[in-house]
Design a protein around this motif. Structure first.
Motif, PDB file in Angstrom:
ATOM      1  N   ALA A 159      10.005 -44.512  10.989  1.00 55.63           N
ATOM      2  CA  ALA A 159       8.757 -45.215  11.277  1.00 55.63           C
ATOM      3  C   ALA A 159       7.569 -44.269  11.119  1.00 55.63           C
ATOM      4  O   ALA A 159       6.483 -44.679  10.694  1.00 55.63           O
ATOM      5  CB  ALA A 159       8.801 -45.783  12.694  1.00 55.63           C
ATOM      6  N   LYS A 160       7.807 -42.990  11.436  1.00 53.77           N
ATOM      7  CA  LYS A 160       6.776 -41.978  11.287  1.00 53.77           C
ATOM      8  C   LYS A 160       7.369 -40.802  10.524  1.00 53.77           C
ATOM      9  O   LYS A 160       8.416 -40.278  10.898  1.00 53.77           O
ATOM     10  CB  LYS A 160       6.296 -41.518  12.667  1.00 53.77           C
ATOM     11  CG  LYS A 160       5.200 -40.474  12.621  1.00 53.77           C
ATOM     12  CD  LYS A 160       4.798 -40.075  14.043  1.00 53.77           C
ATOM     13  CE  LYS A 160       3.713 -39.005  14.019  1.00 53.77           C
ATOM     14  NZ  LYS A 160       3.310 -38.589  15.389  1.00 53.77           N
ATOM     15  N   PRO A 161       6.752 -40.394   9.410  1.00 52.49           N
ATOM     16  CA  PRO A 161       7.300 -39.277   8.624  1.00 52.49           C
ATOM     17  C   PRO A 161       7.529 -38.042   9.474  1.00 52.49           C
ATOM     18  O   PRO A 161       6.779 -37.758  10.412  1.00 52.49           O
ATOM     19  CB  PRO A 161       6.228 -39.037   7.547  1.00 52.49           C
ATOM     20  CG  PRO A 161       5.528 -40.344   7.425  1.00 52.49           C
ATOM     21  CD  PRO A 161       5.522 -40.936   8.822  1.00 52.49           C
ATOM     22  N   LEU A 162       8.578 -37.302   9.141  1.00 51.36           N
ATOM     23  CA  LEU A 162       8.949 -36.090   9.869  1.00 51.36           C
ATOM     24  C   LEU A 162       8.602 -34.881   9.014  1.00 51.36           C
ATOM     25  O   LEU A 162       8.960 -34.823   7.836  1.00 51.36           O
ATOM     26  CB  LEU A 162      10.444 -36.107  10.193  1.00 51.36           C
ATOM     27  CG  LEU A 162      11.022 -34.898  10.927  1.00 51.36           C
ATOM     28  CD1 LEU A 162      10.454 -34.808  12.334  1.00 51.36           C
ATOM     29  CD2 LEU A 162      12.541 -35.002  10.981  1.00 51.36           C
ATOM     30  N   GLU A 163       7.903 -33.919   9.589  1.00 50.43           N
ATOM     31  CA  GLU A 163       7.514 -32.724   8.847  1.00 50.43           C
ATOM     32  C   GLU A 163       8.536 -31.624   9.079  1.00 50.43           C
ATOM     33  O   GLU A 163       8.899 -31.320  10.217  1.00 50.43           O
ATOM     34  CB  GLU A 163       6.125 -32.251   9.276  1.00 50.43           C
ATOM     35  CG  GLU A 163       5.606 -31.105   8.414  1.00 50.43           C
ATOM     36  CD  GLU A 163       4.144 -30.776   8.678  1.00 50.43           C
ATOM     37  OE1 GLU A 163       3.714 -29.665   8.328  1.00 50.43           O
ATOM     38  OE2 GLU A 163       3.436 -31.641   9.241  1.00 50.43           O
ATOM     39  N   SER A 164       9.003 -31.042   7.992  1.00 47.12           N
ATOM     40  CA  SER A 164      10.001 -29.972   8.077  1.00 47.12           C
ATOM     41  C   SER A 164       9.749 -28.957   6.976  1.00 47.12           C
ATOM     42  O   SER A 164       9.744 -29.307   5.787  1.00 47.12           O
ATOM     43  CB  SER A 164      11.416 -30.553   7.940  1.00 47.12           C
ATOM     44  OG  SER A 164      12.384 -29.529   7.927  1.00 47.12           O
ATOM     45  N   HIS A 165       9.514 -27.719   7.379  1.00 52.51           N
ATOM     46  CA  HIS A 165       9.258 -26.620   6.436  1.00 52.51           C
ATOM     47  C   HIS A 165       8.142 -26.974   5.457  1.00 52.51           C
ATOM     48  O   HIS A 165       8.234 -26.717   4.248  1.00 52.51           O
ATOM     49  CB  HIS A 165      10.537 -26.268   5.677  1.00 52.51           C
ATOM     50  CG  HIS A 165      11.666 -25.832   6.556  1.00 52.51           C
ATOM     51  ND1 HIS A 165      11.670 -24.642   7.237  1.00 52.51           N
ATOM     52  CD2 HIS A 165      12.830 -26.462   6.889  1.00 52.51           C
ATOM     53  CE1 HIS A 165      12.790 -24.530   7.942  1.00 52.51           C
ATOM     54  NE2 HIS A 165      13.505 -25.628   7.758  1.00 52.51           N
TER      55      HIS A 165
END
Length: 257
Positions: free
Chosen positions: A91-97
């Motif tokens: 539902a909400k983008p996940l930020e990773s690296h």
């Protein structure tokens, strides 16, 4: 009458000790190898006991927490089992690296290959590498579904509540430890196997191995203590009965004289 009371008391003492030393009812649980630090990576094991006498466990579904999606979820191969990783849109983008992820793993399913499974009287561990663990939560709840060869399905989905009795089918809960400065580095080495981590990674792996061995030793000590208490209970009960019989014979002999 007195001898009978003594014998009964001895037998009850043995039964009481055995009851206290009996193992707790087994559930599907999750435990980290070492620690699961907030913001870091960890390898965790889902421990699945077989609680039936006439069927094998042939399938395990583990649902990952939707409120704390994890960017990295990697299963370790388990001999005799097929594994399927299911991803879902976020539902909400996940930020990773530095990258934004629009989907994440929502479920991992292990299915026993033909003729296999967890037989009665045994358990099986299913490992997952997870990360990065959330920094704003003290725990992660994984809802699990266990399927038996007789088509019976047990849903371990009830969330334990603080201050209340444990539910009948509690969901596995992973407790998260406080964040550490080197949580990303140390846990990352564990997640990738630590093959190219250098001296620092090797040292971390040894420390994790020592912690795991210590935990295993602690568990073995607990099992040994329980067995010893059980044997002591039996001995006490038998001694009580024997004493009662002997006292009865002596009383009978005294009456005859």
């Amino acid at each position: 009458m007195k001898a009978s009371r003594i014998a009964t008391a001895g037998a009850l003492s043995g039964i009481a000790v055995l009851a206290l030393s009996a193992p707790a009812f087994a559930h599907v649980t999750v435990q980290p190898e070492g620690q699961a630090a907030k913001g870091g990576y960890a390898t965790v094991n889902f421990k699945v006991p077989n609680e039936r006498d006439n069927a094998s466990t042939t399938k395990l579904e583990v649902n990952l927490p939707a409120d704390h999606p994890l960017a990295s979820v990697m299963p370790q191969p388990v001999p005799g089992w097929d594994v399927k990783v299911t991803k879902s849109k976020l539902a909400k983008p996940l930020e990773s690296h530095g990258e934004k992820l629009t989907e994440a793993v929502s479920k991992v399913t292990w299915t026993a290959q033909k003729g296999g499974g967890v037989e009665p009287g045994y358990f099986q561990k299913f490992p997952l590498s997870l990360g990065a663990l959330p920094e704003d939560s003290d725990e992660l709840v994984f809802k699990a579904i266990q399927t038996y060869s007789n088509k019976e399905v047990v849903r371990w989905i009830e969330v334990p509540q603080e201050g209340q009795d444990e539910p009948e089918n509690p969901a596995p809960v992973l407790q998260l430890s406080a964040a550490e400065d080197d949580a990303h580095g140390a846990s990352g080495a564990t997640a990738t196997g630590g093959a190219d981590a250098g001296d620092s990674g090797d040292s971390g792996d040894k420390a994790d191995g020592h912690d795991t061995a210590a935990a295993a030793d602690s568990g073995d000590d607990s099992d040994t203590t329980a067995r010893v208490l059980g044997v002591v209970g039996i001995v006490v009960g038998v001694a009580g009965v024997a004493f009662g019989v002997l006292a009865g014979r002596r009383r009978g002999t005294g009456a005859s004289a």
